[in-house]
Design an enzyme around this catalytic site. Sequence first.
Site, PDB file in Angstrom:
ATOM      1  N   TYR A  14      -9.515   6.280  11.548  1.00 52.26           N
ATOM      2  CA  TYR A  14      -9.121   6.675  10.193  1.00 52.26           C
ATOM      3  C   TYR A  14      -7.601   6.775  10.094  1.00 52.26           C
ATOM      4  O   TYR A  14      -6.988   6.244   9.160  1.00 52.26           O
ATOM      5  CB  TYR A  14      -9.775   8.006   9.833  1.00 52.26           C
ATOM      6  CG  TYR A  14      -9.390   8.556   8.487  1.00 52.26           C
ATOM      7  CD1 TYR A  14      -9.951   8.048   7.321  1.00 52.26           C
ATOM      8  CD2 TYR A  14      -8.466   9.599   8.383  1.00 52.26           C
ATOM      9  CE1 TYR A  14      -9.601   8.561   6.073  1.00 52.26           C
ATOM     10  CE2 TYR A  14      -8.112  10.118   7.145  1.00 52.26           C
ATOM     11  CZ  TYR A  14      -8.681   9.597   5.995  1.00 52.26           C
ATOM     12  OH  TYR A  14      -8.329  10.104   4.772  1.00 52.26           O
TER      13      TYR A  14
ATOM     14  N   LYS B 168      -5.129   4.551   7.670  1.00 50.80           N
ATOM     15  CA  LYS B 168      -4.371   5.209   6.617  1.00 50.80           C
ATOM     16  C   LYS B 168      -2.865   5.042   6.840  1.00 50.80           C
ATOM     17  O   LYS B 168      -2.096   4.932   5.868  1.00 50.80           O
ATOM     18  CB  LYS B 168      -4.745   6.688   6.522  1.00 50.80           C
ATOM     19  CG  LYS B 168      -6.100   6.935   5.868  1.00 50.80           C
ATOM     20  CD  LYS B 168      -6.119   6.449   4.417  1.00 50.80           C
ATOM     21  CE  LYS B 168      -7.406   6.821   3.694  1.00 50.80           C
ATOM     22  NZ  LYS B 168      -7.395   6.428   2.265  1.00 50.80           N
TER      23      LYS B 168
ATOM     24  N   SER C 208      -3.308   9.365   2.752  1.00 47.18           N
ATOM     25  CA  SER C 208      -3.800  10.591   3.365  1.00 47.18           C
ATOM     26  C   SER C 208      -2.667  11.199   4.167  1.00 47.18           C
ATOM     27  O   SER C 208      -1.747  10.488   4.594  1.00 47.18           O
ATOM     28  CB  SER C 208      -4.988  10.292   4.287  1.00 47.18           C
ATOM     29  OG  SER C 208      -5.287  11.403   5.115  1.00 47.18           O
TER      30      SER C 208
END
Length: 233
Positions: free
Chosen positions: A151, A155, A138
Site C-alpha cells: 500500500y 501511494k 495518503s
Amino acid sequence: MNIIITGASKGMGRAIARLLATKGVNLALCSRNYNELSVLKAELLANYPATNVFIQSVDCADKQAVISFAEDSLAQFGYIDVLINNVGIFKPANILDEDDDALQNHMNINLYAPYYLYKKIGKSMKERKSGTIINICSIASKEIIVGAGSYCVTKAALLSLNNIMREELKAHDVKVTAILPGSTLTSSWEGTTIPPQEFVQEEDIAEAVNTVLTLSKGANIDEIIIKPLHGQV
C-alpha cells in the site's frame, strides 16, 4: 461543472459526491457496486435535482474498463472540468508475508487507474487549457505504515504521478493537487472501538476538495495533509 469521482459509492468518494452535488454540478461516478451507486444517485437527485448524475459499474483494476469509463464520461458531458482520483485499496500485510500478487493488485487500482484516467482526461484538459485534477493519496505516500508495505509503495508512487501531472499540465492552465489523509473513519474501520473523534472524517476530505475547487484561477494548492489531531490511530 462536470466532475469525475472514482470509488464514489462509499467512504470519501461518497462524501465528496454529496458535497459537490450541493453546487449543482454534473457528476460521473464509478465503483464496482452498481447497486450502491444507484442508491447514491437516487439520493443526490432527490436532494439536488439540478445535478446530473452519470453512474457506471467499473472494476478499476481493469485497464479497459477504466478507459471506457473515461470515454463514456466524456461522451456524456462533452468535457470534464474536474477529475478526482479517489479509488483505492488497502490490504495490510508485511511484504515478506503477503501473496506474490499483492503488490500488483495494489498497483492496478491505486496507481494504474489514475494513470489511465490521466492519459484520457488530462489530455482533454490540456487541449481545452482548463481543468483540475485531485489525487487522493495518503499519509502513507510520505510515511511508512508498518504492515502495509505494498500500500505504501503504491501511494508513494501515486504522489509521484501527481507531481508529474502538475509539471506536465501547469503550462496549460490545468491545476493538480494531492490530498494526503491520515487515519480516516471509513467503512474499513467498521467495528473499531476507537472513538470517532480520534479520526479524520470523510467529510473533512470532501471539504478539502471543495476548498481546492473554490480558489481563484491563478492559485493552485500543491498538497494538503490532513491528520488526526492526536496522531495516527
